[in-house]
Design a protein around this motif. Structure first.
Motif, mmCIF file in Angstrom:
data_model
loop_
_atom_site.group_PDB
_atom_site.id
_atom_site.type_symbol
_atom_site.label_atom_id
_atom_site.label_comp_id
_atom_site.label_asym_id
_atom_site.label_seq_id
_atom_site.Cartn_x
_atom_site.Cartn_y
_atom_site.Cartn_z
ATOM 1 N N ARG A 117 -38.273 -31.952 17.207
ATOM 2 C CA ARG A 117 -37.350 -31.922 16.376
ATOM 3 C C ARG A 117 -36.264 -31.148 17.609
ATOM 4 N NH1 ARG A 117 -39.361 -29.306 12.464
ATOM 5 N NH2 ARG A 117 -38.502 -27.480 12.600
ATOM 6 N N CYS A 143 -32.038 -31.717 13.404
ATOM 7 C CA CYS A 143 -32.101 -31.003 12.640
ATOM 8 C C CYS A 143 -30.904 -30.211 12.496
ATOM 9 C CB CYS A 143 -33.376 -30.238 12.192
ATOM 10 S SG CYS A 143 -33.517 -29.178 10.590
ATOM 11 N N LYS A 163 -32.725 -34.112 9.203
ATOM 12 C CA LYS A 163 -33.059 -33.526 9.037
ATOM 13 C C LYS A 163 -32.731 -32.161 8.768
ATOM 14 C CE LYS A 163 -36.949 -35.283 8.498
ATOM 15 N NZ LYS A 163 -37.698 -35.797 7.614
#
Length: 216
Positions: free
Chosen positions: A43, A77, A104
């Motif tokens: 991520r 994210c 996210k």
């Protein structure tokens, strides 16, 4: 040059959105390069400036970057400061658009702004990031530890993940683990390094699972 020096200037002269777009695209392209070289997907988090967030074209810009680079939305994210989403009406409209893509979302620097806690239950976010001003004093500072514990409990009750910033020693890490924090970041794990160094760390398996705490 630290961000604290050039970001205010970029905001003042109107270049922060251009820089933000470049950072987002560069991060996604770098993720794809690592992926093509056999590095397991990770991520990637990108900070979003207030000017960029409140631009009506921001969700469309994010969607375009994801489409053009091929980076999966669920591995991106976007970190938005608490003060950014509290300074204007209805931030959830933009948050929902971003969330609908699969991106996210994290509220950064949580605990230092002016938010009403009642708003949190309505925001379409995935993570709360505990500001380093609270984690820096734990476990010795009883007040900071109490605030950190309260933020973690609040996030858990709202179904959010918690990331602690500014972890610099084993005692802080252990205290966060004891309180049920989900993830942690800070100089205890690594100072800022080049992309080549990050790839080396990823290949060594630097992401470590300790009980319920993910450190990176």
């Amino acid at each position: 040059m630290p961000p604290s020096l050039f970001i205010p200037v970029a905001e003042e002269i109107g270049l922060i959105s251009v820089i933000g777009d470049w950072v987002l695209r560069t991060a996604c392209l770098q993720g794809m390069e690592w992926r093509s070289r056999g590095v397991l997907p990770i991520r990637i988090a990108v900070n979003v400036s207030p000017r960029s967030f409140w631009d009506s074209e921001f969700p469309a810009n994010v969607a375009r970057v994801l489409a053009e680079t091929g980076w999966p939305a669920d591995l991106l994210c976007l970190e938005i400061t608490e003060s950014t989403i509290m300074n204007r009406d209805d931030p959830n409209k933009i948050l929902r658009q971003l969330s609908a893509m699969g991106v996210k979302l994290a509220i950064d620097d949580f605990g230092v702004g002016y938010s009403s806690l009642s708003y949190l239950q309505h925001f379409s976010v995935d993570y709360l990031k505990i500001d380093r001003c609270f984690t820096s004093g734990i476990p010795d500072d009883a007040s900071n530890l109490a605030i950190t514990r309260a933020i973690i409990a609040l996030a858990k009750n709202l179904g959010l993940q918690v990331i602690a910033e500014g972890v610099e020693n084993q005692a802080q890490l252990q205290a966060l683990e004891d309180e049920g924090c989900d993830e942690a970041q800070g100089y205890f794990f690594s100072r800022p390094v080049t992309t080549a160094a990050i790839e080396h760390l990823l290949r060594k398996g630097v992401l470590v699972e300790r009980s319920n705490l993910r450190v990176e």
